[in-house]
Write an enzyme that holds these catalytic residues in place. Structure first.
Site, mmCIF file in Angstrom:
data_model
loop_
_atom_site.group_PDB
_atom_site.id
_atom_site.type_symbol
_atom_site.label_atom_id
_atom_site.label_comp_id
_atom_site.label_asym_id
_atom_site.label_seq_id
_atom_site.Cartn_x
_atom_site.Cartn_y
_atom_site.Cartn_z
ATOM 1 N N ASN A 43 0.832 -1.204 0.000
ATOM 2 C CA ASN A 43 0.000 0.000 0.000
ATOM 3 C C ASN A 43 0.872 1.262 0.000
ATOM 4 O O ASN A 43 1.951 1.302 0.597
ATOM 5 C CB ASN A 43 -1.037 0.002 1.120
ATOM 6 C CG ASN A 43 -0.527 -0.359 2.494
ATOM 7 O OD1 ASN A 43 0.508 -0.985 2.645
ATOM 8 N ND2 ASN A 43 -1.262 0.033 3.507
ATOM 9 N N ILE A 44 0.375 2.265 -0.708
ATOM 10 C CA ILE A 44 1.089 3.532 -0.899
ATOM 11 C C ILE A 44 0.120 4.657 -0.541
ATOM 12 O O ILE A 44 -0.869 4.879 -1.255
ATOM 13 C CB ILE A 44 1.563 3.678 -2.364
ATOM 14 C CG1 ILE A 44 2.437 2.481 -2.760
ATOM 15 C CG2 ILE A 44 2.328 5.000 -2.544
ATOM 16 C CD1 ILE A 44 2.744 2.401 -4.255
ATOM 17 N N GLU A 45 0.393 5.312 0.580
ATOM 18 C CA GLU A 45 -0.541 6.335 1.070
ATOM 19 C C GLU A 45 -0.130 7.731 0.601
ATOM 20 O O GLU A 45 0.929 7.930 -0.003
ATOM 21 C CB GLU A 45 -0.592 6.248 2.606
ATOM 22 C CG GLU A 45 -1.124 4.883 3.041
ATOM 23 C CD GLU A 45 -1.316 4.735 4.532
ATOM 24 O OE1 GLU A 45 -0.781 5.559 5.311
ATOM 25 O OE2 GLU A 45 -2.027 3.784 4.914
ATOM 26 N N CYS A 54 -4.240 0.625 -2.273
ATOM 27 C CA CYS A 54 -4.064 -0.617 -1.507
ATOM 28 C C CYS A 54 -3.003 -1.518 -2.152
ATOM 29 O O CYS A 54 -2.742 -1.444 -3.355
ATOM 30 C CB CYS A 54 -5.366 -1.402 -1.464
ATOM 31 S SG CYS A 54 -6.647 -0.673 -0.440
ATOM 32 N N GLU A 56 -3.115 -4.706 -2.828
ATOM 33 C CA GLU A 56 -3.629 -5.612 -3.859
ATOM 34 C C GLU A 56 -3.736 -4.885 -5.199
ATOM 35 O O GLU A 56 -3.363 -5.410 -6.243
ATOM 36 C CB GLU A 56 -5.027 -6.132 -3.478
ATOM 37 C CG GLU A 56 -5.079 -6.884 -2.162
ATOM 38 C CD GLU A 56 -5.361 -5.972 -0.971
ATOM 39 O OE1 GLU A 56 -4.796 -4.866 -0.895
ATOM 40 O OE2 GLU A 56 -6.145 -6.395 -0.108
ATOM 41 N N CYS A 87 -10.121 -5.171 1.394
ATOM 42 C CA CYS A 87 -11.225 -4.207 1.323
ATOM 43 C C CYS A 87 -12.120 -4.491 0.117
ATOM 44 O O CYS A 87 -11.754 -5.212 -0.813
ATOM 45 C CB CYS A 87 -10.690 -2.775 1.282
ATOM 46 S SG CYS A 87 -10.154 -2.235 -0.344
HETATM 47 N N1 THU Z 1 -5.302 -1.502 2.778
HETATM 48 C C1 THU Z 1 -4.763 -2.310 1.820
HETATM 49 O O1 THU Z 1 -3.656 -2.049 1.324
HETATM 50 N N2 THU Z 1 -5.480 -3.380 1.422
HETATM 51 C C2 THU Z 1 -6.675 -3.750 1.953
HETATM 52 O O2 THU Z 1 -7.319 -4.651 1.446
HETATM 53 C C3 THU Z 1 -7.176 -3.084 3.152
HETATM 54 C C4 THU Z 1 -6.620 -1.720 3.372
HETATM 55 C C5 THU Z 1 -4.545 -0.329 3.219
HETATM 56 C C6 THU Z 1 -5.135 1.000 2.816
HETATM 57 C C7 THU Z 1 -4.486 1.912 3.825
HETATM 58 O O3 THU Z 1 -3.198 2.270 3.344
HETATM 59 C C8 THU Z 1 -4.310 1.041 5.060
HETATM 60 O O4 THU Z 1 -4.446 -0.304 4.622
HETATM 61 C C9 THU Z 1 -5.315 1.303 6.161
HETATM 62 O O5 THU Z 1 -6.611 1.291 5.684
#
Ligand code: THU
Length: 131
Positions: A43-45, A54, A56, A87
């Site tokens: 994941n890259i925020e 996310c 995936e 998610c």
């Molecule tokens: N996140 C994912 O990378 N994949 C998921 O299926 C659930 C959520 C990440 C998004 C965000 O960077 C962090 O988890 C918290 O929600």
């Protein structure tokens, strides 16, 4: 080492590369093509939170942008007490590119595993056939 264990290790390895300065919740993914090629995702925020991507979807977009469209397995890992739950948006992206029966392995801390399928994660999914 089995192929599956290698994929699990790739997903867990991604946890250290995740860019998560806001949530501090790293997620890792390992997407495997039908030919056995591996795409790692994390994941890259962003300071504008809604732009975060996310793990995936990072893996799918890396693979599809390289011309891949045939997948055989997905592993998702998180530092979670139960196997991580992907998610809804990522479940929808899985349904776009994967057969409903494709296995998805969910991994948490201490080696907890849950074996699912794309359809098991997203029953009665919306697909191109609905358009
Ligand atoms: N996140 C994912 O990378 N994949 C998921 O299926 C659930 C959520 C990440 C998004 C965000 O960077 C962090 O988890 C918290 O929600």
């Amino acid at each position: 080492m089995t192929a599956k264990q290698e994929w699990i290790d790739v997903a867990i390895d991604a946890l250290d590369k995740a860019y998560v300065p806001y949530s501090h919740f790293p997620v890792g993914a390992c997407l495997v093509t039908k030919e056995g090629k591996i795409y790692q995702g994390l994941n890259i925020e962003n300071a504008s939170y809604g732009l975060s991507n996310c793990a995936e979807r990072t893996a799918f977009f890396k693979a599809v942008s390289e011309g891949e469209k045939e997948f055989s397995h997905l592993v998702i890992a998180g530092h979670t007490s139960r196997p991580i739950s992907p998610c809804g948006a990522c479940r929808q992206v899985m349904s776009e590119f994967c057969e409903p029966s494709m296995p998805v392995t969910l991994v948490g801390d201490n080696g907890v595993l849950k074996e699912m399928t794309v359809e098991g994660l997203l029953p009665y999914m919306f697909t191109e056939e609905d358009l």
